[in-house]
Motif scaffolding. Structure first.
Motif, mmCIF file in Angstrom:
data_model
loop_
_atom_site.group_PDB
_atom_site.id
_atom_site.type_symbol
_atom_site.label_atom_id
_atom_site.label_comp_id
_atom_site.label_asym_id
_atom_site.label_seq_id
_atom_site.Cartn_x
_atom_site.Cartn_y
_atom_site.Cartn_z
ATOM 1 N N VAL A 100 0.832 -1.210 0.000
ATOM 2 C CA VAL A 100 0.000 0.000 0.000
ATOM 3 C C VAL A 100 0.867 1.260 0.000
ATOM 4 O O VAL A 100 2.092 1.193 0.019
ATOM 5 C CB VAL A 100 -0.966 0.013 1.204
ATOM 6 N N LYS A 101 0.209 2.427 0.021
ATOM 7 C CA LYS A 101 0.913 3.695 0.135
ATOM 8 C C LYS A 101 1.598 3.797 1.495
ATOM 9 O O LYS A 101 1.141 3.205 2.478
ATOM 10 C CB LYS A 101 -0.072 4.851 -0.012
ATOM 11 N N ALA A 102 2.652 4.610 1.565
ATOM 12 C CA ALA A 102 3.346 4.807 2.839
ATOM 13 C C ALA A 102 2.428 5.401 3.892
ATOM 14 O O ALA A 102 2.586 5.134 5.091
ATOM 15 C CB ALA A 102 4.564 5.709 2.636
ATOM 16 N N LYS A 103 1.437 6.179 3.463
ATOM 17 C CA LYS A 103 0.528 6.810 4.415
ATOM 18 C C LYS A 103 -0.678 5.939 4.762
ATOM 19 O O LYS A 103 -1.606 6.397 5.425
ATOM 20 C CB LYS A 103 0.054 8.163 3.876
ATOM 21 N N SER A 104 -0.636 4.669 4.317
ATOM 22 C CA SER A 104 -1.704 3.711 4.662
ATOM 23 C C SER A 104 -1.183 2.456 5.340
ATOM 24 O O SER A 104 -1.962 1.556 5.652
ATOM 25 C CB SER A 104 -2.459 3.290 3.386
ATOM 26 N N VAL A 105 0.112 2.365 5.579
ATOM 27 C CA VAL A 105 0.700 1.114 6.053
ATOM 28 C C VAL A 105 0.207 0.743 7.455
ATOM 29 O O VAL A 105 -0.046 -0.440 7.740
ATOM 30 C CB VAL A 105 2.245 1.171 5.991
ATOM 31 N N ILE A 106 0.048 1.716 8.335
ATOM 32 C CA ILE A 106 -0.435 1.428 9.688
ATOM 33 C C ILE A 106 -1.867 0.905 9.625
ATOM 34 O O ILE A 106 -2.217 -0.094 10.259
ATOM 35 C CB ILE A 106 -0.361 2.684 10.583
ATOM 36 N N SER A 107 -2.702 1.584 8.862
ATOM 37 C CA SER A 107 -4.093 1.149 8.702
ATOM 38 C C SER A 107 -4.177 -0.273 8.176
ATOM 39 O O SER A 107 -4.939 -1.093 8.686
ATOM 40 C CB SER A 107 -4.826 2.103 7.748
ATOM 41 N N MET A 108 -3.345 -0.571 7.177
ATOM 42 C CA MET A 108 -3.380 -1.896 6.560
ATOM 43 C C MET A 108 -2.979 -2.981 7.551
ATOM 44 O O MET A 108 -3.627 -4.015 7.679
ATOM 45 C CB MET A 108 -2.438 -1.914 5.349
ATOM 46 N N MET A 109 -1.910 -2.737 8.266
ATOM 47 C CA MET A 109 -1.429 -3.740 9.212
ATOM 48 C C MET A 109 -2.356 -3.867 10.412
ATOM 49 O O MET A 109 -2.529 -4.956 10.962
ATOM 50 C CB MET A 109 -0.002 -3.404 9.650
ATOM 51 N N MET A 110 -2.974 -2.768 10.804
ATOM 52 C CA MET A 110 -3.900 -2.814 11.940
ATOM 53 C C MET A 110 -5.135 -3.662 11.667
ATOM 54 O O MET A 110 -5.707 -4.252 12.582
ATOM 55 C CB MET A 110 -4.319 -1.398 12.329
ATOM 56 N N MET A 111 -5.554 -3.732 10.406
ATOM 57 C CA MET A 111 -6.710 -4.576 10.110
ATOM 58 C C MET A 111 -6.400 -6.044 10.364
ATOM 59 O O MET A 111 -7.264 -6.798 10.818
ATOM 60 C CB MET A 111 -7.190 -4.327 8.674
ATOM 61 N N SER A 112 -5.169 -6.462 10.102
ATOM 62 C CA SER A 112 -4.774 -7.837 10.419
ATOM 63 C C SER A 112 -4.665 -8.050 11.927
ATOM 64 O O SER A 112 -5.158 -9.045 12.472
ATOM 65 C CB SER A 112 -3.433 -8.173 9.750
ATOM 66 N N PHE A 113 -4.027 -7.112 12.610
ATOM 67 C CA PHE A 113 -3.873 -7.264 14.056
ATOM 68 C C PHE A 113 -5.205 -7.124 14.788
ATOM 69 O O PHE A 113 -5.440 -7.776 15.809
ATOM 70 C CB PHE A 113 -2.836 -6.268 14.580
ATOM 71 N N GLY A 114 -6.084 -6.258 14.257
ATOM 72 C CA GLY A 114 -7.419 -6.153 14.838
ATOM 73 C C GLY A 114 -8.183 -7.454 14.709
ATOM 74 O O GLY A 114 -8.854 -7.900 15.653
ATOM 75 N N ALA A 115 -8.089 -8.082 13.529
ATOM 76 C CA ALA A 115 -8.741 -9.370 13.326
ATOM 77 C C ALA A 115 -8.174 -10.426 14.258
ATOM 78 O O ALA A 115 -8.913 -11.257 14.811
ATOM 79 C CB ALA A 115 -8.584 -9.812 11.866
ATOM 80 N N LEU A 116 -6.859 -10.380 14.465
ATOM 81 C CA LEU A 116 -6.232 -11.354 15.364
ATOM 82 C C LEU A 116 -6.828 -11.255 16.762
ATOM 83 O O LEU A 116 -7.158 -12.274 17.384
ATOM 84 C CB LEU A 116 -4.715 -11.109 15.390
ATOM 85 N N GLY A 117 -6.984 -10.033 17.247
ATOM 86 C CA GLY A 117 -7.546 -9.871 18.588
ATOM 87 C C GLY A 117 -9.006 -10.257 18.669
ATOM 88 O O GLY A 117 -9.416 -11.056 19.522
ATOM 89 N N LEU A 118 -9.822 -9.732 17.756
ATOM 90 C CA LEU A 118 -11.268 -9.930 17.833
ATOM 91 C C LEU A 118 -11.669 -11.374 17.561
ATOM 92 O O LEU A 118 -12.458 -11.961 18.317
ATOM 93 C CB LEU A 118 -11.966 -9.007 16.836
ATOM 94 N N ILE A 119 -11.154 -11.961 16.502
ATOM 95 C CA ILE A 119 -11.600 -13.309 16.119
ATOM 96 C C ILE A 119 -11.155 -14.347 17.143
ATOM 97 O O ILE A 119 -11.871 -15.325 17.402
ATOM 98 C CB ILE A 119 -11.100 -13.681 14.710
ATOM 99 N N THR A 120 -10.006 -14.141 17.763
ATOM 100 C CA THR A 120 -9.583 -15.051 18.834
ATOM 101 C C THR A 120 -10.605 -15.065 19.969
ATOM 102 O O THR A 120 -11.010 -16.132 20.455
ATOM 103 C CB THR A 120 -8.210 -14.642 19.377
ATOM 104 N N VAL A 121 -11.017 -13.887 20.392
ATOM 105 C CA VAL A 121 -11.986 -13.789 21.488
ATOM 106 C C VAL A 121 -13.315 -14.446 21.094
ATOM 107 O O VAL A 121 -13.898 -15.225 21.873
ATOM 108 C CB VAL A 121 -12.194 -12.319 21.893
ATOM 109 N N LEU A 122 -13.812 -14.144 19.899
ATOM 110 C CA LEU A 122 -15.089 -14.720 19.465
ATOM 111 C C LEU A 122 -15.006 -16.235 19.322
ATOM 112 O O LEU A 122 -15.959 -16.950 19.644
ATOM 113 C CB LEU A 122 -15.520 -14.094 18.138
ATOM 114 N N TRP A 123 -13.870 -16.715 18.842
ATOM 115 C CA TRP A 123 -13.692 -18.162 18.689
ATOM 116 C C TRP A 123 -13.767 -18.870 20.042
ATOM 117 O O TRP A 123 -14.417 -19.904 20.174
ATOM 118 C CB TRP A 123 -12.360 -18.451 18.016
ATOM 119 N N ILE A 124 -13.112 -18.315 21.041
ATOM 120 C CA ILE A 124 -13.131 -18.941 22.361
ATOM 121 C C ILE A 124 -14.518 -18.848 22.989
ATOM 122 O O ILE A 124 -14.995 -19.812 23.610
ATOM 123 C CB ILE A 124 -12.064 -18.297 23.273
#
Length: 410
Positions: free
Chosen positions: A31-55
């Motif tokens: 992605v663009k340099a000014k979107s890299v945090i947003s892009m990576m946060m969507m993966s890390f956000g999914a990691l946190g949320l889906i783990t909780v919902l799965w359990i």
């Protein structure tokens, strides 16, 4: 269960878990340099949320008592209290943890289609609803005793020995994520200034790092479940995971060279991911030679498929459709022709191809509809896409208040 198998189960779980940060790096570099945090946060956000919902309830939904059930009862063992007790608790909880990593990465993969223009809160809401309505039930259909798992028997009887082959997630993970990505790309619309050649990766080494982490973790993704099977097919699975991926790099680069005149490093990384996607459902049911053929075909086909977004006019930012949906379809349908003993060209009839086709397109249609409806509802209520001026300024600062590269002049 012996300690060696348990140790491999823990190792495989860690390998698959690290694939989600791998996706974050792979996508982040593109992605663009000014979107890299947003892009990576969507993966890390999914990691946190889906783990909780799965359990809490996702694991309960991922297995059914009857083949025609939509999903398991989410409240049957809320929070896995019962699973954590009894003589088999050790093995059962490890199996549940391994399953969680698949749910996490499936949702994270979708985010690549909406890079540069999505609100983080809306993405998290979508991720939770999509996992609940799509991934958890589809996991039950494919692996948890559901209708896809029993499709061959229902159509052709037990004596035919036919069943849908999806060893590690061609349908449940990649077709599922790819179809959802297409739906979200249509819902959010095109980025400002979208056209071929205008969006350049801002950090190619980051993308190559992500692809390497994915390839590393994929050995746990494909061979991980063998800890429950006495490691019987591990050798075949790992050589196919290596071989198909390597061949896909070659297939992609050849097409890229013929089409554009240059073989690129991003093309090599994308080819590797495409090969990994295609071998996922097929890793335990192909001999190594047929796995190589699958890889080179997938690399070539996906290299051509990523151009569809320009011809058809949808903005799949990071080619989730061209790599995961198309690669998942190729790998799943390929088994109908070349699966050991049951493939059309290897001693079987049309039955294997028939069940592969039905499973693949049923998941595709269902996932597309769920993602489209949920995404559209969020867009019309809370808003899913950021304002054009925020997209132009950069979603990192407008959404997260951070910069990926805060360089100071001393």
């Amino acid at each position: 269960m012996d300690t060696g198998s348990i140790a491999w189960g823990i190792t495989a779980t860690a390998l698959v878990l690290v694939m989600t940060p791998g996706v974050a790096f792979f996508y982040g570099g593109l992605v663009k340099a000014k979107s890299v945090i947003s892009m990576m946060m969507m993966s890390f956000g999914a990691l946190g949320l889906i783990t909780v919902l799965w359990i809490l309830y996702g694991f309960n939904m991922s297995a059914v008592a009857n083949p025609l059930d939509f999903a398991g009862n989410p409240f049957a063992d809320f929070g896995l209290t019962a699973l954590s007790q009894g003589a088999d608790a050790n093995t059962n909880l490890l199996g549940a943890t391994y399953g969680a990593t698949f749910a996490i990465i499936t949702v994270a993969l979708i985010s690549g289609a909406i890079a540069d223009r999505a609100k983080f809160g809306s993405w998290m809401l979508f991720a939770g609803i999509f996992a609940t309505l799509a991934y958890f039930p589809i996991a039950a259909w494919v692996w948890g005793g559901g209708w896809i798992m029993n499709l061959g028997t229902a159509l052709f009887g037990e004596d035919a020995g036919i069943g849908v082959i999806d060893y590690a997630g061609g349908t449940a993970v990649h077709i599922n994520a790819g179809a959802a990505a297409l739906a979200l790309a249509l819902v959010l619309g095109k980025r400002v200034g979208f056209q071929k050649g205008i969006q350049k990766p801002h950090n190619v080494p980051l993308t190559l790092l992500g692809a390497s982490i994915l390839w590393f973790g994929w050995f746990g993704f494909n061979a991980g479940a063998e800890w429950l099977n006495g490691l019987a097919n591990t050798g075949l699975i790992v050589i196919n995971t290596l071989g198909a991926t390597a061949a896909a790099i070659i297939g992609w680069l050849v097409i890229e060279k013929l089409k554009d005149g240059k073989a690129t490093s991003v093309g090599a990384a994308s080819g590797a991911v495409a090969g990994l996607v295609a071998i996922t459902p097929a890793c335990a049911n192909l001999t190594p030679g047929w796995a190589l053929l699958l890889g080179v075909l997938t690399g070539a086909i996906c290299a051509l498929a990523v151009e569809l977004k320009f011809k058809l006019g949808f903005d799949d930012s990071l080619d989730v459709v061209g790599i995961h949906l198309v690669g998942g379809l190729v790998g799943t349908l390929y088994l109908g022709f070349f699966a050991t003993e049951t493939g059309l060209f290897l001693g079987g009839g049309f039955q294997q191809l028939a069940v592969q086709f039905i499973a693949a397109f049923a998941v595709l249609v269902y996932s597309f509809l769920v993602a489209g409806v949920v995404g559209y509802a969020i867009q019309k209520t809370l808003g899913f896409r950021v304002k054009n001026e925020d997209e132009i300024a950069g979603v990192d600062t407008s959404v997260h208040g951070e910069e990926g590269y805060a360089l100071e002049v001393v």
